[in-house]
Design a protein around this motif. Structure first.
Motif, PDB file in Angstrom:
ATOM      1  N   SER A  78      52.452   9.680 -26.513  1.00 52.82           N
ATOM      2  CA  SER A  78      52.356   9.181 -27.889  1.00 52.82           C
ATOM      3  C   SER A  78      52.078  10.289 -28.896  1.00 52.82           C
ATOM      4  O   SER A  78      52.541  10.221 -30.041  1.00 52.82           O
ATOM      5  CB  SER A  78      51.271   8.105 -27.980  1.00 52.82           C
ATOM      6  OG  SER A  78      50.002   8.633 -27.628  1.00 52.82           O
ATOM      7  N   THR A  79      51.325  11.312 -28.488  1.00 52.04           N
ATOM      8  CA  THR A  79      50.978  12.396 -29.412  1.00 52.04           C
ATOM      9  C   THR A  79      51.759  13.678 -29.134  1.00 52.04           C
ATOM     10  O   THR A  79      51.547  14.683 -29.806  1.00 52.04           O
ATOM     11  CB  THR A  79      49.474  12.702 -29.327  1.00 52.04           C
ATOM     12  OG1 THR A  79      49.133  13.069 -27.978  1.00 52.04           O
ATOM     13  CG2 THR A  79      48.661  11.495 -29.738  1.00 52.04           C
ATOM     14  N   HIS A  80      52.632  13.653 -28.128  1.00 48.46           N
ATOM     15  CA  HIS A  80      53.435  14.824 -27.758  1.00 48.46           C
ATOM     16  C   HIS A  80      52.538  16.030 -27.457  1.00 48.46           C
ATOM     17  O   HIS A  80      52.795  17.147 -27.908  1.00 48.46           O
ATOM     18  CB  HIS A  80      54.429  15.174 -28.869  1.00 48.46           C
ATOM     19  CG  HIS A  80      55.362  14.062 -29.223  1.00 48.46           C
ATOM     20  ND1 HIS A  80      56.403  13.667 -28.408  1.00 48.46           N
ATOM     21  CD2 HIS A  80      55.402  13.241 -30.311  1.00 48.46           C
ATOM     22  CE1 HIS A  80      57.053  12.659 -28.975  1.00 48.46           C
ATOM     23  NE2 HIS A  80      56.464  12.371 -30.109  1.00 48.46           N
ATOM     24  N   THR A  81      51.484  15.780 -26.719  1.00 48.69           N
ATOM     25  CA  THR A  81      50.551  16.848 -26.361  1.00 48.69           C
ATOM     26  C   THR A  81      50.436  16.968 -24.846  1.00 48.69           C
ATOM     27  O   THR A  81      50.658  16.003 -24.105  1.00 48.69           O
ATOM     28  CB  THR A  81      49.152  16.589 -26.959  1.00 48.69           C
ATOM     29  OG1 THR A  81      48.734  15.252 -26.628  1.00 48.69           O
ATOM     30  CG2 THR A  81      49.178  16.737 -28.474  1.00 48.69           C
ATOM     31  N   TYR A  82      50.045  18.167 -24.418  1.00 47.08           N
ATOM     32  CA  TYR A  82      49.942  18.475 -22.993  1.00 47.08           C
ATOM     33  C   TYR A  82      48.645  19.253 -22.782  1.00 47.08           C
ATOM     34  O   TYR A  82      48.295  20.125 -23.577  1.00 47.08           O
ATOM     35  CB  TYR A  82      51.141  19.318 -22.537  1.00 47.08           C
ATOM     36  CG  TYR A  82      52.475  18.680 -22.836  1.00 47.08           C
ATOM     37  CD1 TYR A  82      53.168  17.950 -21.879  1.00 47.08           C
ATOM     38  CD2 TYR A  82      53.054  18.788 -24.106  1.00 47.08           C
ATOM     39  CE1 TYR A  82      54.390  17.354 -22.161  1.00 47.08           C
ATOM     40  CE2 TYR A  82      54.270  18.191 -24.401  1.00 47.08           C
ATOM     41  CZ  TYR A  82      54.933  17.481 -23.425  1.00 47.08           C
ATOM     42  OH  TYR A  82      56.141  16.890 -23.710  1.00 47.08           O
ATOM     43  N   TYR A  83      47.949  18.947 -21.695  1.00 43.31           N
ATOM     44  CA  TYR A  83      46.643  19.541 -21.438  1.00 43.31           C
ATOM     45  C   TYR A  83      46.618  20.146 -20.039  1.00 43.31           C
ATOM     46  O   TYR A  83      46.959  19.475 -19.060  1.00 43.31           O
ATOM     47  CB  TYR A  83      45.534  18.489 -21.578  1.00 43.31           C
ATOM     48  CG  TYR A  83      45.555  17.783 -22.910  1.00 43.31           C
ATOM     49  CD1 TYR A  83      44.921  18.324 -24.022  1.00 43.31           C
ATOM     50  CD2 TYR A  83      46.239  16.571 -23.068  1.00 43.31           C
ATOM     51  CE1 TYR A  83      44.952  17.679 -25.257  1.00 43.31           C
ATOM     52  CE2 TYR A  83      46.278  15.919 -24.285  1.00 43.31           C
ATOM     53  CZ  TYR A  83      45.633  16.480 -25.385  1.00 43.31           C
ATOM     54  OH  TYR A  83      45.681  15.846 -26.591  1.00 43.31           O
ATOM     55  N   LEU A  84      46.204  21.402 -19.975  1.00 48.74           N
ATOM     56  CA  LEU A  84      46.132  22.119 -18.704  1.00 48.74           C
ATOM     57  C   LEU A  84      44.692  22.176 -18.228  1.00 48.74           C
ATOM     58  O   LEU A  84      43.791  22.553 -18.993  1.00 48.74           O
ATOM     59  CB  LEU A  84      46.679  23.539 -18.862  1.00 48.74           C
ATOM     60  CG  LEU A  84      46.562  24.456 -17.638  1.00 48.74           C
ATOM     61  CD1 LEU A  84      47.423  23.940 -16.494  1.00 48.74           C
ATOM     62  CD2 LEU A  84      46.940  25.895 -17.989  1.00 48.74           C
ATOM     63  N   TYR A  85      44.483  21.792 -16.959  1.00 52.50           N
ATOM     64  CA  TYR A  85      43.153  21.797 -16.361  1.00 52.50           C
ATOM     65  C   TYR A  85      43.166  22.612 -15.072  1.00 52.50           C
ATOM     66  O   TYR A  85      44.173  22.630 -14.351  1.00 52.50           O
ATOM     67  CB  TYR A  85      42.690  20.376 -16.031  1.00 52.50           C
ATOM     68  CG  TYR A  85      42.510  19.476 -17.225  1.00 52.50           C
ATOM     69  CD1 TYR A  85      41.269  19.317 -17.823  1.00 52.50           C
ATOM     70  CD2 TYR A  85      43.592  18.774 -17.747  1.00 52.50           C
ATOM     71  CE1 TYR A  85      41.106  18.472 -18.922  1.00 52.50           C
ATOM     72  CE2 TYR A  85      43.444  17.938 -18.843  1.00 52.50           C
ATOM     73  CZ  TYR A  85      42.203  17.797 -19.427  1.00 52.50           C
ATOM     74  OH  TYR A  85      42.047  16.970 -20.510  1.00 52.50           O
ATOM     75  N   PHE A 144      38.984  22.060 -18.376  1.00 53.85           N
ATOM     76  CA  PHE A 144      39.998  22.251 -19.409  1.00 53.85           C
ATOM     77  C   PHE A 144      40.262  23.744 -19.649  1.00 53.85           C
ATOM     78  O   PHE A 144      39.333  24.549 -19.747  1.00 53.85           O
ATOM     79  CB  PHE A 144      39.562  21.601 -20.719  1.00 53.85           C
ATOM     80  CG  PHE A 144      40.475  21.909 -21.873  1.00 53.85           C
ATOM     81  CD1 PHE A 144      41.686  21.244 -22.004  1.00 53.85           C
ATOM     82  CD2 PHE A 144      40.131  22.881 -22.796  1.00 53.85           C
ATOM     83  CE1 PHE A 144      42.533  21.534 -23.064  1.00 53.85           C
ATOM     84  CE2 PHE A 144      40.971  23.176 -23.853  1.00 53.85           C
ATOM     85  CZ  PHE A 144      42.181  22.505 -23.986  1.00 53.85           C
ATOM     86  N   LEU A 145      41.540  24.099 -19.742  1.00 55.22           N
ATOM     87  CA  LEU A 145      41.929  25.484 -19.977  1.00 55.22           C
ATOM     88  C   LEU A 145      42.710  25.655 -21.273  1.00 55.22           C
ATOM     89  O   LEU A 145      42.338  26.445 -22.132  1.00 55.22           O
ATOM     90  CB  LEU A 145      42.774  26.010 -18.801  1.00 55.22           C
ATOM     91  CG  LEU A 145      42.114  26.060 -17.427  1.00 55.22           C
ATOM     92  CD1 LEU A 145      43.109  26.548 -16.380  1.00 55.22           C
ATOM     93  CD2 LEU A 145      40.880  26.948 -17.453  1.00 55.22           C
ATOM     94  N   LEU A 146      43.815  24.916 -21.432  1.00 56.72           N
ATOM     95  CA  LEU A 146      44.698  25.083 -22.572  1.00 56.72           C
ATOM     96  C   LEU A 146      45.271  23.736 -22.999  1.00 56.72           C
ATOM     97  O   LEU A 146      45.311  22.790 -22.202  1.00 56.72           O
ATOM     98  CB  LEU A 146      45.853  26.033 -22.235  1.00 56.72           C
ATOM     99  CG  LEU A 146      45.514  27.512 -22.000  1.00 56.72           C
ATOM    100  CD1 LEU A 146      46.718  28.237 -21.414  1.00 56.72           C
ATOM    101  CD2 LEU A 146      45.052  28.188 -23.282  1.00 56.72           C
ATOM    102  N   ALA A 147      45.733  23.681 -24.232  1.00 55.05           N
ATOM    103  CA  ALA A 147      46.415  22.498 -24.751  1.00 55.05           C
ATOM    104  C   ALA A 147      47.661  22.944 -25.493  1.00 55.05           C
ATOM    105  O   ALA A 147      47.731  24.067 -26.012  1.00 55.05           O
ATOM    106  CB  ALA A 147      45.497  21.704 -25.683  1.00 55.05           C
ATOM    107  N   ALA A 148      48.660  22.070 -25.541  1.00 57.01           N
ATOM    108  CA  ALA A 148      49.913  22.385 -26.240  1.00 57.01           C
ATOM    109  C   ALA A 148      50.380  21.155 -27.000  1.00 57.01           C
ATOM    110  O   ALA A 148      50.194  20.023 -26.547  1.00 57.01           O
ATOM    111  CB  ALA A 148      50.982  22.848 -25.258  1.00 57.01           C
TER     112      ALA A 148
END
Length: 386
Positions: free
Chosen positions: A114-121, A134-138
């Protein structure tokens, strides 16, 4: 009471007392009482803390010690090894440093449609569904002629003008070619992509936000004009990593810290919506002419056809559970010679384990940031490649 237990109690008391009894200014200036500990004793205590708090969330105590005062920070920075040697991600700059040589660092990506976001863990256990670190977000940003993925250290602030900006991934119109940009120089002598546009030539950037466009990788997906069955074919040219880095005695560039004072070396040029000439040539031109001499080239490992399952298969060793055209494994490509043992090692693997959950495992010589950017390129729909 063991020595290890005493050291752990002491470390927690040190951090708590620092938070309760010293001001921020004292901590920065090194004027708090904990800065006056004998150096030999302090080093021994911090070594024991670093050794005992080997994984997250306990690892946060090591980070807290680095924030006590300047003398503590200098010692912590000295004893905490880079991920290549320790296999641990400790400080934010660790996401820009090459991964471990002896193992794949296990991470996972969560997608929010829905928000077009991606989260790296960072995975904390061997399970595929832990909470992670949590490491990075895009964040995906569609442009008229391309798509950008803005990558940040904070999930709450994913703007390019932020001090937490790490880099970005840019695609061409078809989503078949991508360029990875680092917000800071990946190594000494790195050149920032220069813009051909003059529309924003008067744009001024705050000197407290030292970002730019340094191309560090080019990703290309092979067109499948005949519509043959099989997974996507991809190639990654790692411009900032020499091919010799994977050989005996090879070295990959390693960033020591996030620079906060290099804006004087970056010209006041538009870096928001304009494309560099070299990037535009890559995104529109043939891949073979864009390869940089001596750069590491990664190719996806060829899968095998399973007769009983009637599908293409790769061995992800239990890290991937859902069949998807997005799944891939990358290995080093022997460009001008026979393949050796170093070309059999999986450098990056990415695969689906749920509707919006994917695993991402990487190793030396690429960093978590580079691996995340490569995986983001796989999310785009590529009609001409499937």
């Amino acid at each position: 009471m063991t020595i290890k237990y005493i050291a752990r109690l002491r470390s927690r008391r040190v951090v708590q007392d620092q938070l309760d009894g010293c001001s921020d200014k004292e901590a920065v200036d090194g004027g708090c009482c904990w800065a006056n500990l004998p150096q030999e004793l302090l080093r021994e205590v911090l070594l024991r803390i670093e050794d005992s708090e080997s994984s997250w969330p306990q690892r946060k105590n090591v980070v807290a010690c680095a924030g006590v005062c300047r003398s503590w920070r200098l010692i912590i920075k000295e004893i905490v090894k880079v991920p290549e040697l320790s296999g641990k991600l400790t400080f934010p700059v660790s996401v820009k440093q090459p991964g471990p040589k002896d193992l794949l660092l296990q991470c996972f990506i969560k997608r929010n449609r829905s928000t077009h976001t991606y989260y790296l863990y960072l995975g904390l256990t061997n399970a595929l569904t832990d909470d992670g670190k949590f490491l990075l977000a895009a964040r995906k940003c569609r442009r008229p002629t391309c798509t950008d993925y803005i990558i940040s250290l904070r999930s709450e602030d994913m703007s390019k003008g932020s001090s937490t900006y790490v880099g970005k991934l840019r695609s061409n119109f078809l989503g078949t070619k991508f360029t990875v940009f680092d917000g800071q120089p990946p190594h000494a002598g790195a050149k920032m992509a220069k813009s051909r546009s003059s529309r924003l030539s008067n744009l001024k950037v705050s000197p407290r936000v030292p970002f730019g466009n340094y191309p560090v990788a080019h990703i290309s997906y092979e067109l499948n004009m005949l519509g043959s069955r099989g997974p996507r074919r991809m190639q990654c040219i790692m411009d900032s990593i020499p091919a010799a880095s994977i050989g005996p005695g090879g070295v990959a560039p390693t960033q020591a810290e996030f620079s906060l004072s290099n804006m004087d070396q970056i010209p006041s040029i538009p870096v928001f919506h304009s494309k560099s000439a070299s990037t535009e040539n890559f995104l529109s031109g043939p891949l073979s002419s864009q390869q940089k001499d001596g750069a590491l080239v990664l190719r996806n490992k060829a899968p095998r056809w399973h007769e009983q399952l009637q599908c293409w298969c790769l061995n992800f060793h239990g890290r991937v559970t859902v069949a998807s055209v997005k799944n891939f494994q990358l290995v080093a490509s022997p460009e001008d010679g026979p393949a050796g043992p170093e070309h059999e090692k999986i450098i990056l693997q990415f695969g689906k384990v749920g509707k919006d959950l994917f695993t991402m495992d990487y190793r030396y010589p690429i960093s978590a940031f580079q691996a995340f950017a490569i995986c983001l390129s796989s999310f785009d729909t590529k009609i001409a490649c499937e």
